[in-house]
Design an enzyme around this catalytic site. Structure first.
Site, PDB file in Angstrom:
ATOM      1  N   SER A 164      -3.721   1.229  -3.829  1.00 20.77           N
ATOM      2  CA  SER A 164      -2.473   0.504  -4.020  1.00 20.77           C
ATOM      3  C   SER A 164      -1.668   0.454  -2.724  1.00 20.77           C
ATOM      4  CB  SER A 164      -1.660   1.174  -5.130  1.00 20.77           C
ATOM      5  OG  SER A 164      -0.461   0.498  -5.333  1.00 20.77           O
ATOM      6  N   GLY A 202      -3.293  -2.108  -0.652  1.00 22.51           N
ATOM      7  CA  GLY A 202      -3.085  -3.409  -1.275  1.00 22.51           C
ATOM      8  C   GLY A 202      -1.679  -3.945  -1.084  1.00 22.51           C
ATOM      9  N   ASP A 203      -0.698  -3.068  -1.081  1.00 13.22           N
ATOM     10  CA  ASP A 203       0.682  -3.482  -0.830  1.00 13.22           C
ATOM     11  C   ASP A 203       0.795  -4.118   0.551  1.00 13.22           C
ATOM     12  OD1 ASP A 203       3.587  -3.554  -1.389  1.00 13.22           O
ATOM     13  OD2 ASP A 203       3.692  -2.009   0.165  1.00 13.22           O
ATOM     14  N   SER A 204       0.143  -3.528   1.523  1.00  8.69           N
ATOM     15  CA  SER A 204       0.164  -4.074   2.881  1.00  8.69           C
ATOM     16  C   SER A 204      -0.585  -5.399   2.967  1.00  8.69           C
ATOM     17  CB  SER A 204      -0.437  -3.081   3.872  1.00  8.69           C
ATOM     18  OG  SER A 204       0.365  -1.933   3.945  1.00  8.69           O
ATOM     19  N   ASP A 259       1.667  -8.001   1.438  1.00 11.18           N
ATOM     20  CA  ASP A 259       2.811  -8.215   2.315  1.00 11.18           C
ATOM     21  C   ASP A 259       2.440  -9.113   3.496  1.00 11.18           C
ATOM     22  OD1 ASP A 259       5.655  -7.333   3.113  1.00 11.18           O
ATOM     23  OD2 ASP A 259       4.482  -6.810   4.901  1.00 11.18           O
TER      24      ASP A 259
END
Length: 144
Positions: free
Chosen positions: A22, A25-27, A30
Site C-alpha cells: 500500500s 501503491g500510494d506513491s 500520486d
C-alpha cells in the site's frame, strides 16, 4: 522495471506486509495523478498540487476502489490483494476519512503496489487510469 530495481516474484510479494504494498501503491497513484495534472491538463505547480490533493486521499481512492469493484475491473488475483489490503490493520487512521474509506483506499493502493513491485507497470497504470476516469463526469461508465 527501472534499471537497478528488480521486480519481485509473486512468492516474494506474498511474504511482504500488505501495508508495504500500500505504501508503494500510494506513491504510484500520486505520481500518476501528478503526470495527468502536468501532462494532460498543463497545470502550474500550485494548481497541480490542488488537483492532486483532491484525488490522492482516502475518500477519493475509496470511491475509485468501489467503482473498480462494482465494474469487475480487477482480476481475481488483484481482488485477493485488494481484500488483503482492505483487511489490514493500520497503525493509525486518517482524520478526514471514515474507517471504511481508509480500508478501501488501502486495498486500492495495495493492488497498485503489488502490480508495480511485480514489474507489471502497464497494468498498474491501467488501474490508475480506470480509477481516474471514474472521477470524470459521464466518463466512468463508458470504460466498463
Amino acid at each position: 522495471m527501472e534499471e537497478g530495481i528488480a521486480a519481485l516474484s509473486k512468492q516474494e510479494i506474498q511474504k511482504l506486509p500488505v501495508l508495504s504494498l500500500s505504501y508503494v501503491g500510494d506513491s504510484v497513484f500520486d505520481i500518476y495523478i501528478r503526470m495527468i495534472a502536468a501532462g494532460r491538463h498543463h497545470l502550474n505547480a500550485k494548481d497541480s498540487h490542488s488537483f492532486t490533493v483532491k484525488l490522492v486521499n482516502a475518500v477519493s481512492q475509496s470511491a475509485m476502489a468501489e467503482y473498480l469493484i462494482e465494474h469487475d475491473l480487477y482480476t481475481g488475483e488483484e481482488q485477493d490483494i485488494f481484500r488483503r489490503g482492505r483487511n489490514a490493520k493500520p497503525a493509525h487512521l486518517p482524520k478526514n476519512a471514515s474507517v471504511a474509506d481508509y480500508h478501501r483506499a488501502t486495498g486500492f493502493e495495495a493492488v497498485l503496489g503489488y502490480l508495480y513491485m511485480t514489474g507489471d507497470r502497464d497494468r498498474a497504470f491501467t488501474i490508475c487510469e480506470l480509477a481516474y476516469r471514474s472521477t470524470l463526469p459521464g466518463e466512468g461508465e463508458e470504460d466498463s
